[in-house]
Design a protein around this motif. Structure first.
Motif, short mmCIF file in Angstrom:
data_model
loop_
_atom_site.label_atom_id
_atom_site.label_comp_id
_atom_site.label_asym_id
_atom_site.label_seq_id
_atom_site.Cartn_x
_atom_site.Cartn_y
_atom_site.Cartn_z
N GLN A 1 0.87 -1.17 0.00
CA GLN A 1 0.00 0.00 0.00
C GLN A 1 0.90 1.22 0.00
O GLN A 1 1.87 1.28 0.75
CB GLN A 1 -0.93 0.03 1.22
CG GLN A 1 -2.12 -0.86 1.06
CD GLN A 1 -3.20 -0.65 2.13
OE1 GLN A 1 -4.13 -1.40 2.11
NE2 GLN A 1 -3.11 0.31 3.03
N ARG A 2 0.57 2.19 -0.86
CA ARG A 2 1.34 3.44 -0.95
C ARG A 2 0.97 4.38 0.20
O ARG A 2 -0.13 4.30 0.74
CB ARG A 2 1.05 4.14 -2.29
CG ARG A 2 1.60 3.41 -3.50
CD ARG A 2 1.28 4.15 -4.80
NE ARG A 2 -0.15 4.15 -5.10
CZ ARG A 2 -0.80 3.14 -5.67
NH1 ARG A 2 -0.17 2.04 -6.02
NH2 ARG A 2 -2.09 3.23 -5.90
N PRO A 3 1.90 5.31 0.53
CA PRO A 3 1.55 6.37 1.49
C PRO A 3 0.34 7.15 0.96
O PRO A 3 0.19 7.25 -0.25
CB PRO A 3 2.80 7.25 1.51
CG PRO A 3 3.91 6.33 1.07
CD PRO A 3 3.28 5.39 0.09
N PRO A 4 -0.52 7.64 1.78
CA PRO A 4 -0.37 7.77 3.23
C PRO A 4 -0.86 6.55 4.02
O PRO A 4 -0.98 6.62 5.23
CB PRO A 4 -1.24 8.98 3.55
CG PRO A 4 -2.37 8.89 2.55
CD PRO A 4 -1.73 8.33 1.30
N HIS A 5 -1.14 5.46 3.36
CA HIS A 5 -1.62 4.25 4.06
C HIS A 5 -0.67 3.08 3.89
O HIS A 5 -1.11 1.92 3.88
CB HIS A 5 -3.03 3.89 3.57
CG HIS A 5 -4.03 4.94 3.88
ND1 HIS A 5 -4.48 5.20 5.15
CD2 HIS A 5 -4.64 5.85 3.07
CE1 HIS A 5 -5.33 6.20 5.12
NE2 HIS A 5 -5.45 6.61 3.87
N ALA A 6 0.62 3.36 3.76
CA ALA A 6 1.61 2.28 3.66
C ALA A 6 1.54 1.43 4.92
O ALA A 6 1.24 1.93 6.00
CB ALA A 6 3.00 2.88 3.48
#
Length: 185
Positions: free
Chosen positions: A51-56
């Motif tokens: 999952q990419r930032p902002p929800h890594a």
């Protein structure tokens, strides 16, 4: 990492999550969600997901039924170990766990039928930030074990079969200065 097991004639007991012990190992993630997957067939690959930032997400992975080949791939472009991976066999029998930090892709291959995998994550599932890398990307060159007796290798979801190669994937994970290191078994 392998949590200690305390055994007797009944079986064994183990603390699979102990915040202070993990913090002593450098794991500071605050887990907010537990995930549980079941794979029916040996030779199933799930991943390489992130999952990419902002929800890594950071993950703490363990296999509670069966045996898997678990993989973490460094996806931090500024890292000297970008595109490299570590792998470990996790099983219900050996009790090992793998911590996958933020900035790493995660995948596993089931080495036998009827595998169950549980993992803690430190951010909630956010489908708008999910991504992945093709399981057989030649630039990563994961040495997937051969799974005997499987008719179809690998068994993939349609979504995983369509994942891009590393060079075409969309992500931007920061590099905090710690390269990928060999696993401590």
């Amino acid at each position: 990492m392998t949590p200690r097991r305390f055994g007797d004639d009944r079986g064994w007991f183990s603390e699979t999550y102990h915040e202070q012990r993990l913090r002593d190992l450098g794991v500071t993630a605050k887990f907010v969600q537990d995930n549980h997957s079941y794979s029916k067939q040996a030779g199933t690959i799930r991943g390489i997901h992130f999952q990419r930032p902002p929800h890594a997400q950071a993950k703490l992975v363990r296999c509670i039924r069966g045996q898997i080949f678990d993989v973490a791939v460094d996806l931090r472009r500024a890292s000297p170990t970008f595109g490299r991976y570590v792998a470990a066999e996790l099983s219900a029998q050996n009790g090992r766990q793998l911590f996958v930090p933020v900035g790493f892709g995660h995948a596993f291959l089931t080495l036998e039928a009827d595998c169950e995998v549980i993992y803690k994550v430190d951010d909630y599932y956010a489908p708008e930030t999910e991504g992945g890398i093709c399981w057989n990307d030649p630039s990563i060159a994961i040495a997937w074990p051969v799974v005997d007796g499987t008719e179809t290798f690998p068994m993939l979801s349609a979504k995983d079969a369509a994942l891009p190669f590393l060079s075409d994937a969309d992500f931007d994970f920061p590099y905090e200065g710690t390269p990928l290191a060999p696993l401590n078994e």
